[in-house]
Design a protein around this motif. Structure first.
Motif, PDB file in Angstrom:
ATOM      1  N   ASN A 100      70.386   3.670 122.594  1.00 17.36           N
ATOM      2  CA  ASN A 100      69.127   3.943 121.897  1.00 17.36           C
ATOM      3  C   ASN A 100      69.360   5.032 120.855  1.00 17.36           C
ATOM      4  N   ALA A 101      69.098   4.677 119.638  1.00 17.45           N
ATOM      5  CA  ALA A 101      69.230   5.663 118.559  1.00 17.45           C
ATOM      6  C   ALA A 101      68.079   6.660 118.642  1.00 17.45           C
ATOM      7  N   PRO A 102      68.340   7.895 118.277  1.00 19.60           N
ATOM      8  CA  PRO A 102      67.248   8.884 118.277  1.00 19.60           C
ATOM      9  C   PRO A 102      66.161   8.495 117.283  1.00 19.60           C
ATOM     10  N   GLU A 103      64.985   8.981 117.530  1.00 23.10           N
ATOM     11  CA  GLU A 103      63.820   8.650 116.705  1.00 23.10           C
ATOM     12  C   GLU A 103      63.180   9.934 116.213  1.00 23.10           C
ATOM     13  N   ILE A 104      62.827   9.916 114.922  1.00 24.73           N
ATOM     14  CA  ILE A 104      62.147  11.060 114.296  1.00 24.73           C
ATOM     15  C   ILE A 104      60.686  10.690 114.110  1.00 24.73           C
ATOM     16  N   VAL A 105      59.814  11.506 114.675  1.00 23.86           N
ATOM     17  CA  VAL A 105      58.374  11.245 114.615  1.00 23.86           C
ATOM     18  C   VAL A 105      57.724  12.309 113.731  1.00 23.86           C
ATOM     19  N   LEU A 106      56.947  11.853 112.758  1.00 22.15           N
ATOM     20  CA  LEU A 106      56.238  12.757 111.860  1.00 22.15           C
ATOM     21  C   LEU A 106      54.948  13.204 112.538  1.00 22.15           C
ATOM     22  N   THR A 107      54.913  14.463 112.945  1.00 26.08           N
ATOM     23  CA  THR A 107      53.743  14.986 113.647  1.00 26.08           C
ATOM     24  C   THR A 107      52.565  15.194 112.713  1.00 26.08           C
ATOM     25  N   SER A 108      52.829  15.637 111.505  1.00 28.92           N
ATOM     26  CA  SER A 108      51.755  15.840 110.526  1.00 28.92           C
ATOM     27  C   SER A 108      52.238  15.347 109.177  1.00 28.92           C
ATOM     28  N   ASN A 109      51.316  14.815 108.404  1.00 28.94           N
ATOM     29  CA  ASN A 109      51.669  14.348 107.072  1.00 28.94           C
ATOM     30  C   ASN A 109      52.077  15.531 106.200  1.00 28.94           C
ATOM     31  N   ALA A 129      56.111  20.217 106.589  1.00 29.76           N
ATOM     32  CA  ALA A 129      55.721  19.160 107.522  1.00 29.76           C
ATOM     33  C   ALA A 129      56.187  19.547 108.919  1.00 29.76           C
ATOM     34  N   LEU A 130      55.600  18.898 109.931  1.00 26.87           N
ATOM     35  CA  LEU A 130      55.985  19.086 111.329  1.00 26.87           C
ATOM     36  C   LEU A 130      56.526  17.764 111.852  1.00 26.87           C
ATOM     37  N   ILE A 131      57.684  17.826 112.525  1.00 26.39           N
ATOM     38  CA  ILE A 131      58.305  16.616 113.040  1.00 26.39           C
ATOM     39  C   ILE A 131      58.780  16.883 114.463  1.00 26.39           C
ATOM     40  N   SER A 132      59.070  15.804 115.173  1.00 27.11           N
ATOM     41  CA  SER A 132      59.666  15.901 116.504  1.00 27.11           C
ATOM     42  C   SER A 132      60.729  14.815 116.618  1.00 27.11           C
ATOM     43  N   ALA A 133      61.696  15.048 117.508  1.00 29.46           N
ATOM     44  CA  ALA A 133      62.788  14.102 117.721  1.00 29.46           C
ATOM     45  C   ALA A 133      62.824  13.715 119.193  1.00 29.46           C
ATOM     46  N   ARG A 134      63.132  12.443 119.460  1.00 24.80           N
ATOM     47  CA  ARG A 134      63.224  11.987 120.843  1.00 24.80           C
ATOM     48  C   ARG A 134      64.228  10.863 120.932  1.00 24.80           C
ATOM     49  N   ASP A 135      64.785  10.699 122.149  1.00 23.98           N
ATOM     50  CA  ASP A 135      65.773   9.660 122.435  1.00 23.98           C
ATOM     51  C   ASP A 135      65.499   9.150 123.844  1.00 23.98           C
ATOM     52  N   HIS A 136      65.396   7.831 123.991  1.00 23.67           N
ATOM     53  CA  HIS A 136      65.064   7.245 125.284  1.00 23.67           C
ATOM     54  C   HIS A 136      66.222   7.287 126.273  1.00 23.67           C
ATOM     55  N   ASP A 137      67.417   7.609 125.788  1.00 30.01           N
ATOM     56  CA  ASP A 137      68.551   7.727 126.699  1.00 30.01           C
ATOM     57  C   ASP A 137      68.426   9.014 127.505  1.00 30.01           C
ATOM     58  N   SER A 138      69.352   9.187 128.468  1.00 33.50           N
ATOM     59  CA  SER A 138      69.313  10.363 129.340  1.00 33.50           C
ATOM     60  C   SER A 138      70.586  11.156 129.176  1.00 33.50           C
ATOM     61  N   GLY A 139      70.569  12.376 129.720  1.00 33.86           N
ATOM     62  CA  GLY A 139      71.755  13.237 129.663  1.00 33.86           C
ATOM     63  C   GLY A 139      72.128  13.551 128.230  1.00 33.86           C
ATOM     64  N   ASN A 140      73.468  13.590 127.997  1.00 32.73           N
ATOM     65  CA  ASN A 140      73.942  13.863 126.640  1.00 32.73           C
ATOM     66  C   ASN A 140      73.537  12.774 125.659  1.00 32.73           C
ATOM     67  N   ASN A 141      73.349  11.574 126.180  1.00 31.30           N
ATOM     68  CA  ASN A 141      72.937  10.490 125.291  1.00 31.30           C
ATOM     69  C   ASN A 141      71.547  10.715 124.723  1.00 31.30           C
ATOM     70  N   GLY A 142      70.780  11.579 125.343  1.00 34.44           N
ATOM     71  CA  GLY A 142      69.426  11.844 124.873  1.00 34.44           C
ATOM     72  C   GLY A 142      69.265  13.167 124.165  1.00 34.44           C
ATOM     73  N   LYS A 143      70.370  13.945 124.008  1.00 29.86           N
ATOM     74  CA  LYS A 143      70.296  15.217 123.293  1.00 29.86           C
ATOM     75  C   LYS A 143      70.403  14.943 121.795  1.00 29.86           C
ATOM     76  N   VAL A 144      69.411  15.400 121.046  1.00 26.22           N
ATOM     77  CA  VAL A 144      69.293  15.065 119.622  1.00 26.22           C
ATOM     78  C   VAL A 144      69.455  16.327 118.792  1.00 26.22           C
ATOM     79  N   THR A 145      70.224  16.204 117.718  1.00 27.70           N
ATOM     80  CA  THR A 145      70.340  17.263 116.711  1.00 27.70           C
ATOM     81  C   THR A 145      69.912  16.688 115.358  1.00 27.70           C
TER      82      THR A 145
END
Length: 839
Positions: free
Chosen positions: A345-354, A369-385
């Motif tokens: 699962n590739a990480p995903e960037i979510v735009l919190t505010s326009n 702008a405000l953004i958040s990052a998330r990854d559906h994987d677990s462990g190191n596979n879910g750590k996003v930079t």
């Protein structure tokens, strides 16, 4: 009716919980806890008070709530600042069998832009009953089966968690069977049917049992399934697996049809009673059947569909081994399949505010702008930079839990880049790492930081005199790199003086397009050059401006005819009366016609021509000097009255001319003035001594006056040179004097004497001044007369032009010649010339 009573009691308990909501702030986060299934409009907590906001801030700062779950389960009561339930909350639909169910909310406020994280814990209530996958289960047990043999039963599923999930099982009474609860991994309880007493088919061939699953909720809920046991005859050995429990780990990206495990069972019987067939248990859900495949003869379990760790990290499979005897016997085992997480699962960037538009003068650190990052994987596979491109004027500022603020990190310039597409790259720590990109458009708003700029700092405009008033002189143009109102330009003329009048009385400018128009016709003889200072001003706040200078040069037109100075038409009419002795020889000077032209350049070059004459063979007129001389000696046959019509023309286009009539009277005994002077001076006089004394006194007086005049002029030149207001130049300095606006024009007679001298003064940006000196019309000796202004010509060029155009002239400048020009305090020039003629 009993179940309905439980339900009513449960809702009363929920309403009691509604009034005892708790919230707490942990690590800077605001946390609330509510039970699921609250009615819409139920209050979760006072959000404004807990975030330190006033009720007015809800409107002023545009407070809004967004849920990471996607659905808007909560909203804010703008009047009270309370967080209320906006939609039905089903904990089982949100979190499934997870022990903890927390909804994360993002509260965004503007002006300034801030992000608050709110966590709402959804507590489970006992709103789901235990359910069996089948309402009826059939078992076939041989009557020869020894007591103590157990048969695994289907476990009930309860969507609730914790104490509200399945707690125990009960079995209806039967003399041959009892229920035994077996605990397996994860504190799960599995019911087993235990044969307590030998079966007797002839006594009772079918046993009908009821298995009840009971949860631990309050009120208690339960589910029931029917078990039908058919007593079989013969075949008294059941297949037995080598292991009752198999554990296997499989990567979620394993290929389809790959074998993950092989189960094996044996049967002590022989023949068909010992032939085993493998199959999934009857209660196996369809979701497992779509993923796994069991080979009925070999017991090999292979993949029929894809595994997904993020959806289900572990699968439990019940397998049955049946023989082919009569009656058939079956054995049971369980397989635990653990799914190994793969970085799929590739990480995903979510735009919190326009993103908000940013002013180009915004300080560093301004939130874009405000953004958040998330990854559906677990462990190191879910750590996003996250990272931004190099040399980007923006940076990422981490806030909490993979939430970031995009801020400015460098100065912005809208004129250089008016819009940025910020490309943010998110990369996880898996092997190999996966990444994704998101482009955030940010527009830069304009600030009035660029003044209008003209296409060039100064313009030269050449305008013919006598033009039509209101005609366009020139169009200046300026540009502004700003945008909108900051780039709208209006043109105006700065106030300045031209001949003691405001320049606005001469010209006006169109404020919209920069076109400059004349207010009236210009006369070169009155005005030769002037300046217009134009200003371009934008409409920004504060406004900026730029200036340019327009130099207007008036071009001379041949609009003035030559004017006769001598003979004076005002005194003598249109003709001149001259007397000449009949004894005059050839080349005798009768008179000298002198004319001037108010124009300049070629338009002022005057030539003289004898248009008509009583006797054309007797007189001639010099083309350049206007001297009227005899071509031959006067004879007795010549008429005593001669009439000459002399035409004076300029060199302009069209040619303009004037005429003068000279009447000549030939007389006998008339002597030339010079000879008479010489004769009279030679004759003795009775008063000679007195005349000599008068001459000596006169010469002395003239000498003293000349000396005083020279000293005064010298003092003025020195004083003016110190104040940078004078120009003194000798003949030796003329080679280095290159200013074309301070010059001297000299026109000579063909026989040597100077006809006139023209002195020009002033610079390019001021009104030029010129003076002409003309010779006495009645004498070959030079005297100077200052008259009107004239045009500008370089002195060296005049000398060379005269030299080339008048090859028959015999004038020269020798080493002892002295040329000195001094500008006096009143703006006039003093001209001192010493010229030695070849004559």
């Amino acid at each position: 009716s009993r179940r309905m009573g439980y339900r009513d009691w449960r809702w009363r308990a929920l309403w009691c919980h509604h009034f005892f909501l708790l919230w707490s702030a942990i690590n800077g986060l605001t946390r609330y806890s509510i039970p699921e299934e609250l009615k819409r409009g139920s209050v979760v907590g006072n959000l404004a008070r807990d975030l330190g906001l006033g009720l007015s801030d809800i409107f002023d700062r545009k407070l809004r709530v967004a849920s990471e779950a996607g659905k808007q389960y909560f909203s804010v009561d703008a009047g009270k600042g309370e967080l209320v339930v906006n939609d039905r909350i089903d904990r089982e639909a949100l979190c499934g069998q997870s022990a903890s169910c927390v909804l994360t909310l993002q509260v965004v406020t503007e002006n300034p832009l801030q992000l608050h994280r709110i966590e709402v814990e959804i507590r489970d209530i006992n709103d789901n009953s235990p359910i069996f996958s089948t309402e009826e289960r059939s078992l076939k047990i041989a009557e020869s089966t020894a007591p103590g043999i157990s048969f695994p039963l289907e476990t009930a599923q309860d969507q609730d968690v914790g104490s509200n999930s399945v707690k125990s099982y009960t079995l209806s009474k039967d003399e041959c069977f009892v229920l035994r609860i077996k605990e397996v991994s994860g504190n799960r309880k599995v019911p087993e049917l235990v044969l307590e007493k030998a079966l007797d088919r002839e006594k009772q061939s079918v046993h009908q049992l009821l298995l009840t699953a009971i949860d631990g909720g309050n009120p208690v809920k339960s589910g029931i399934t029917k078990i039908i046991v058919t007593v079989l005859d013969n075949n008294d050995n059941v297949p037995v697996f080598k292991r009752p429990l198999y554990n296997v780990s499989v990567a979620e990206n394993s290929a389809a049809r790959s074998v993950i495990l092989r189960v094996e069972a044996t049967d002590a019987d022989e023949g068909v009673n010992g032939e085993i067939q493998y199959a999934f248990s009857e209660h196996t859900p369809q979701s497992l059947l779509s993923i796994f495949h069991l080979h009925s003869d070999t017991g090999e379990i292979s993949l029929a569909g894809p595994l997904d760790y993020e959806s289900t990290p572990m699968h439990e499979i019940d397998i049955t081994a049946k023989d082919k005897g009569v009656p058939e016997m079956e054995g049971h085992c369980r397989v635990h399949v653990t799914v190994i997480d793969i970085n799929d699962n590739a990480p995903e960037i979510v735009l919190t505010s326009n993103p908000n538009p940013v002013r180009e003068d915004a300080p560093r650190g301004t939130v874009v702008a405000l953004i958040s990052a998330r990854d559906h994987d677990s462990g190191n596979n879910g750590k996003v930079t996250l990272r931004l491109p190099k040399n980007s004027p923006f940076a990422l500022k981490s806030s909490f839990s993979n939430n970031y603020a995009v801020v400015t990190s460098d100065a912005l310039d809208r004129e250089h880049i008016s819009e940025y597409n910020i490309e943010i790259t998110a990369t996880d720590s898996g092997s190999p790492p996966l990444s994704s990109k998101k482009v955030i458009p940010v527009s830069i708003t304009d600030v009035n930081d660029n003044p209008p700029a003209f296409t060039q700092p100064s313009y030269n405009v050449y305008l013919k005199e006598n033009g039509v008033p209101g005609s366009i002189l020139y169009s200046v143009s300026a540009t502004d790199r700003d945008f909108g109102e900051n780039a709208k330009i209006s043109y105006s003329i700065l106030d300045s003086k031209v001949q003691d009048l405001s320049v606005s009385s001469y010209v006006y400018i169109n404020s919209d397009n920069g076109s400059i128009y004349s207010m009236h016709s210009f006369d070169y003889e009155k005005l030769k050059v002037f300046q217009i200072h134009v200003q371009a001003k934008d409409q920004g706040s504060p406004s900026l401006s730029g200036n340019a200078t327009v130099h207007v040069f008036i071009l001379d037109q041949n609009d003035n005819a030559p004017a006769v100075i001598y003979p004076s038409s005002a005194a003598l009419g249109s003709f001149s009366q001259q007397r000449m002795p009949r004894s005059a020889k050839a080349a005798h000077l009768l008179t000298k016609v002198t004319a001037v032209d108010a124009d300049s350049g070629h338009n002022a070059w005057i030539s003289y021509r004898l248009a008509e004459a009583t006797d054309a063979s007797l007189f001639t007129v010099n083309l350049y000097t206007g001297e009227v001389r005899t071509k031959r000696a006067v004879s007795e046959q010549d008429d005593s009255s001669q009439r000459l019509l002399i035409e004076i023309k300029d060199d302009g286009e069209p040619v303009r001319s004037a005429t003068v009539t000279v009447s000549v009277l030939l007389e006998d005994g008339l002597h030339e003035p010079i000879l008479d002077l010489r004769q009279k001076s030679a004759e003795p006089s009775q008063k000679g001594g007195r005349v000599t004394l008068y001459l000596i006194v006169s010469l002395a007086s003239v000498s003293v006056l000349s000396l005083l005049t020279f000293l005064i002029l010298a003092v003025k030149c020195i004083r003016n040179s110190r104040s940078s207001g004078s120009c003194c130049m000798r003949r030796s300095d003329c080679d280095e004097y290159k200013n074309p606006n301070r010059n001297l024009q000299i026109q000579l007679n063909t026989d040597g004497p100077i006809k006139y001298v023209e002195v020009l003064g002033g610079d390019m940006l001021s009104q030029s001044q010129s003076f002409r000196s003309c010779m006495s019309p009645m004498s070959e000796y030079s005297d100077f007369t200052l008259i009107k202004p004239s045009s500008t010509t370089d002195f060296k060029e005049v000398i060379s032009v005269l030299d080339a155009s008048l090859p028959d002239s015999t004038w020269t400048f020798e080493s002892q010649q002295l040329l000195e020009i001094c500008l006096l305090d009143d703006g006039f020039y003093q001209l001192l010339i010493e010229i030695k003629s070849n004559k």
